[in-house]
Design a protein around this motif. Structure first.
Motif, short mmCIF file in Angstrom:
data_model
loop_
_atom_site.label_atom_id
_atom_site.label_comp_id
_atom_site.label_asym_id
_atom_site.label_seq_id
_atom_site.Cartn_x
_atom_site.Cartn_y
_atom_site.Cartn_z
N PRO A 1 36.09 30.13 8.18
CA PRO A 1 35.93 29.65 9.57
C PRO A 1 35.67 28.15 9.66
O PRO A 1 35.91 27.54 10.70
CB PRO A 1 34.74 30.46 10.09
N HIS A 2 35.19 27.52 8.60
CA HIS A 2 34.89 26.08 8.67
C HIS A 2 36.16 25.24 8.78
O HIS A 2 36.08 24.05 9.06
CB HIS A 2 34.08 25.65 7.45
N LEU A 3 37.34 25.86 8.56
CA LEU A 3 38.59 25.12 8.72
C LEU A 3 38.80 24.68 10.17
O LEU A 3 39.51 23.70 10.43
CB LEU A 3 39.78 25.97 8.25
N GLU A 4 38.19 25.41 11.10
CA GLU A 4 38.38 25.08 12.51
C GLU A 4 37.72 23.77 12.90
O GLU A 4 38.00 23.22 13.96
CB GLU A 4 37.82 26.22 13.39
N ASN A 5 36.82 23.26 12.06
CA ASN A 5 36.10 22.03 12.39
C ASN A 5 36.80 20.77 11.91
O ASN A 5 36.23 19.69 11.94
CB ASN A 5 34.69 22.08 11.79
N GLY A 6 38.04 20.87 11.44
CA GLY A 6 38.75 19.70 10.98
C GLY A 6 40.25 19.91 11.08
O GLY A 6 40.73 20.79 11.81
N ASP A 7 41.00 19.07 10.35
CA ASP A 7 42.46 19.16 10.39
C ASP A 7 43.07 19.44 9.01
O ASP A 7 44.22 19.11 8.76
CB ASP A 7 43.05 17.86 10.94
N LYS A 8 42.30 20.05 8.14
CA LYS A 8 42.77 20.31 6.79
C LYS A 8 43.32 21.74 6.68
O LYS A 8 42.82 22.67 7.33
CB LYS A 8 41.65 20.08 5.78
N VAL A 9 44.33 21.88 5.81
CA VAL A 9 45.00 23.17 5.62
C VAL A 9 44.75 23.66 4.18
O VAL A 9 44.27 22.90 3.32
CB VAL A 9 46.51 23.06 5.89
N VAL A 10 45.08 24.91 3.95
CA VAL A 10 44.99 25.52 2.62
C VAL A 10 46.41 25.86 2.18
O VAL A 10 47.12 26.62 2.86
CB VAL A 10 44.10 26.78 2.63
N GLU B 1 31.41 11.11 15.78
CA GLU B 1 31.47 10.56 14.42
C GLU B 1 31.28 11.66 13.38
O GLU B 1 31.96 11.70 12.35
CB GLU B 1 30.42 9.47 14.25
N THR B 2 30.34 12.57 13.65
CA THR B 2 30.10 13.67 12.71
C THR B 2 31.31 14.59 12.61
O THR B 2 31.68 15.05 11.52
CB THR B 2 28.86 14.46 13.14
N THR B 3 31.95 14.85 13.74
CA THR B 3 33.10 15.76 13.75
C THR B 3 34.31 15.13 13.07
O THR B 3 35.03 15.80 12.30
CB THR B 3 33.45 16.14 15.20
N LEU B 4 34.56 13.86 13.31
CA LEU B 4 35.75 13.22 12.75
C LEU B 4 35.66 12.99 11.24
O LEU B 4 36.66 12.63 10.62
CB LEU B 4 36.00 11.87 13.46
N MET C 1 39.65 19.77 18.54
CA MET C 1 38.52 20.54 19.02
C MET C 1 37.24 20.03 18.38
O MET C 1 37.18 19.85 17.16
CB MET C 1 38.72 22.03 18.71
N VAL C 2 36.22 19.82 19.19
CA VAL C 2 34.91 19.37 18.72
C VAL C 2 33.91 20.48 19.05
O VAL C 2 33.74 20.84 20.22
CB VAL C 2 34.49 18.05 19.38
N ALA C 3 33.27 21.02 18.01
CA ALA C 3 32.28 22.09 18.19
C ALA C 3 30.89 21.49 18.16
O ALA C 3 30.54 20.76 17.21
CB ALA C 3 32.44 23.15 17.11
N TYR C 4 30.11 21.81 19.18
CA TYR C 4 28.75 21.27 19.24
C TYR C 4 27.89 22.22 20.07
O TYR C 4 28.27 22.62 21.18
CB TYR C 4 28.72 19.87 19.86
N ASN C 5 26.74 22.56 19.50
CA ASN C 5 25.74 23.39 20.19
C ASN C 5 26.37 24.70 20.70
O ASN C 5 26.19 25.09 21.85
CB ASN C 5 25.11 22.61 21.35
N ASN C 6 27.11 25.36 19.80
CA ASN C 6 27.76 26.65 20.08
C ASN C 6 28.74 26.56 21.26
O ASN C 6 28.93 27.54 22.00
CB ASN C 6 26.71 27.74 20.38
N LYS D 1 32.66 24.67 22.41
CA LYS D 1 33.85 23.96 21.95
C LYS D 1 34.33 23.00 23.03
O LYS D 1 34.46 23.37 24.20
CB LYS D 1 34.97 24.95 21.62
N TYR D 2 34.59 21.76 22.61
CA TYR D 2 35.09 20.73 23.50
C TYR D 2 36.46 20.28 22.99
O TYR D 2 36.60 19.97 21.80
CB TYR D 2 34.14 19.53 23.55
N TYR D 3 37.43 20.23 23.88
CA TYR D 3 38.79 19.83 23.51
C TYR D 3 39.05 18.41 24.01
O TYR D 3 38.73 18.06 25.16
CB TYR D 3 39.81 20.81 24.10
N ILE D 4 39.65 17.61 23.11
CA ILE D 4 39.87 16.19 23.38
C ILE D 4 41.31 15.86 23.02
O ILE D 4 41.80 16.22 21.95
CB ILE D 4 38.90 15.31 22.58
N ASP D 5 41.98 15.14 23.92
CA ASP D 5 43.37 14.71 23.69
C ASP D 5 43.38 13.32 23.06
O ASP D 5 42.56 12.46 23.39
CB ASP D 5 44.15 14.66 25.00
N ILE D 6 44.34 13.13 22.14
CA ILE D 6 44.59 11.80 21.56
C ILE D 6 45.71 11.17 22.38
O ILE D 6 46.86 11.61 22.32
CB ILE D 6 45.00 11.89 20.08
#
Length: 322
Positions: free
Chosen positions: A30-39, A135-138, A151-156, A158-163
């Motif tokens: 589940p920790h993959l959801e907190n970044g942009d890395k793949v397996v 900063e912590t999420t990126l 997606m930025v997860a904080y305090n249970n 989810k916040y979605y942010i567009d680039i």
């Protein structure tokens, strides 16, 4: 799915391979959801080791059916062969379903110097310190691509942010770089409507604040405008504003003021107790018999209208014996 001519080094050729993608829930990471890395599978690591690629490893992922493209990093090489596991939010950006084919290609991205973000909701701005959270999420991200929705997860929650903007390219690397971050207004932000202030009504002045009415002007003084009074109590002949009359009335002598002559009256004389009107001969003796004081009074009364100016204490005294 394996590469042809496996084991032969391709130092100048980039890494490019098709995989079936699945979300991180299939691999229990589940920790993959907190970044942009793949397996990726182990065969990909062997292939990448024989190529001249830049580190850290960055990849371009492309959906052939929708022509959507993004970029990512790699976390591990433990996936089953022919499969790749990626964050679910990345699959949503590329419109991928579980088991769809995705093309993975090695990429080299410049270090980013500027990125502009736009939250979907105003709730992200309500965080006490959004800069620290971002900063912590990126730190779990390797790169950012214009058009992605991270997606930025904080305090249970989810916040979605567009680039929406990045420099110096449409896709940038954010590993070990100083990148300036700017925020655009959230998508659900609305400009506050300008409320026209109601017209200010001027309160009515109270009786205390009211301007007092102008005082009436005092009448100007005019000398000698009063009514004249005689010292003997008789009514005055001149009044205020009236023109003195030039005509005067000669007082008529009464029988009480005429002295009765002694002896026999002469011919044509007035009989006792009688008054005669008319006749020039009878008037002279009557006038002659008037006391001298009465004659002077008549003369003074005739002269009074001729005097136009008032003279104080100019009357004559009278005796009650007269």
């Amino acid at each position: 799915m394996y590469f042809g001519n496996y084991g032969i080094p391709y130092s100048s050729a980039p890494f490019e391979q098709n995989y079936r993608c699945y979300s991180a829930s299939f691999i229990d990471k589940p920790h993959l959801e907190n970044g942009d890395k793949v397996v990726m599978p182990p065969s990909a690591l062997d292939r990448l080791a024989s190529l001249r690629i830049d580190y850290p490893m960055l990849f371009e992922v492309h959906n052939p059916s929708t022509l959507r493209t993004s970029h990512c990093g790699v976390l591990e090489f433990v996936a089953e062969e022919g499969m790749i596991y990626m964050p679910y939010w990345m699959m949503q950006n590329m419109l991928l379903q579980e088991g769809d084919i995705v093309r993975v290609k090695s990429a080299t991205l410049p270090k980013g110097t500027f990125v502009k973000l736009q939250p979907h909701t105003k709730d992200f701005l309500d965080i006490s310190n959004p800069k620290a959270v971002l900063e912590t999420t990126l730190r779990n991200f390797s790169c950012l691509t214009i058009g992605d929705n991270i997606m930025v997860a904080y305090n249970n929650k989810k916040y979605y942010i567009d680039i929406i903007e990045s420099k110096p390219a449409n896709a940038i690397s954010i590993i070990e770089t100083d990148c300036e971050v700017d925020f655009a207004p959230p998508l659900d932000y609305k400009e506050p409507e300008r409320v026209t202030p109601p017209p200010v009504s001027v309160p009515a002045q109270s009786s205390q604040d009211a301007t007092p009415p102008p005082e009436p002007e005092e009448p100007k003084f005019s000398a000698f405008t009063g009514t004249g009074r005689r010292l003997d109590g008789k009514p005055g002949k001149l009044s205020t504003g009236s023109i003195p009359s030039t005509s005067s009335t000669t007082p008529t002598a009464t029988t009480s003021s005429v002295q009765k002559p002694t002896g026999t009256p002469p011919a044509g004389a007035q009989r006792p107790g009688k008054l005669v009107f008319g006749g020039g001969s009878s008037n002279a003796p009557a006038a002659a018999k008037l006391p001298s004081t009465k004659k002077e009074e008549v003369k003074e009364e005739k002269k009074e209208p001729e005097a136009s100016k008032f003279q104080a204490f100019s009357g004559r005294k009278y005796s009650l014996r007269d």
